[in-house]
Design a protein around this motif. Structure first.
Motif: not given
Length: 193
Positions: A76-104
């Motif tokens: 977003a390049r606006d440097h305000d993380p509070d403006e992007h709670p959904i995107a932050g949570l979805v990205l966090h979930l994507a990181y976690g799923i990728q980490g899980g695939a690698l662990f598996g």
């Protein structure tokens, strides 16, 4: 009949290369299927473990995961993380799923004589994996990439969250991985008759 003739009879026929290839191909397909199944278990585990970690950290820290900072700074390049709670949570979930695939995949490839049951190995390796991810996240992602310096209490909870992730991940993958049957530990059922 000579001794060499008897030995030839006892020795299995090697057969041609084309006769041997199907068995090797079958083992290769089985190994590929095992790794694919392990990655699928890891994806499921990553999803569940990320939800558990997020549920653990949100009420305590009362802030979004650092993935919201990544999104606001690099997408977003606006440097305000509070403006992007959904995107932050979805990205966090994507990181976690990728980490899980690698662990598996790593869990399937690390066979270490299977001295302990998969459930126990899952907890041990999940703990190590979660702490390694936490160290990488705090040193590389937060400090270097996002220029975030956490306070001591925030850093402790960051590590605790990743420990919860690793334990959840390892428990899920380990409990869904089949162990090798040890014939020496089989017990006969005695019905008393």
């Amino acid at each position: 009949m000579s001794v060499s003739d008897r030995l030839r009879q006892l020795r299995p026929s090697a057969g041609s290369a084309s006769e041997r290839r199907p068995a090797a191909d079958e083992r290769s397909r089985t190994a590929d299927k095992d790794v694919a199944g392990a990655v699928a278990r890891g994806v499921q585990a990553g999803f569940v473990a990320t939800l558990i970690m997020t549920a653990f950290r949100l009420p305590i820290l009362r802030s979004l995961p650092p993935s919201a900072n990544f999104w606001s700074q690099y997408v977003a390049r606006d440097h305000d993380p509070d403006e992007h709670p959904i995107a932050g949570l979805v990205l966090h979930l994507a990181y976690g799923i990728q980490g899980g695939a690698l662990f598996g995949a790593l869990f399937e490839l690390q066979d270490a004589e299977q001295a302990i049951e998969p459930e126990q190995r899952g907890l041990v390796w999940g703990t190590i994996y979660g702490l390694v991810l936490s160290a990488f996240g705090s040193q590389v992602m937060l400090k270097e990439l996002l220029d975030i310096q956490l306070d001591a209490d925030e850093l402790t909870l960051f590590h605790a969250g990743h420990l919860v992730y690793g334990l959840s991940l390892g428990a899920w993958v380990g409990s869904r991985t089949e162990g090798v049957e040890d014939p020496e530990t089989e017990y006969e059922y005695d019905d008393g008759n």
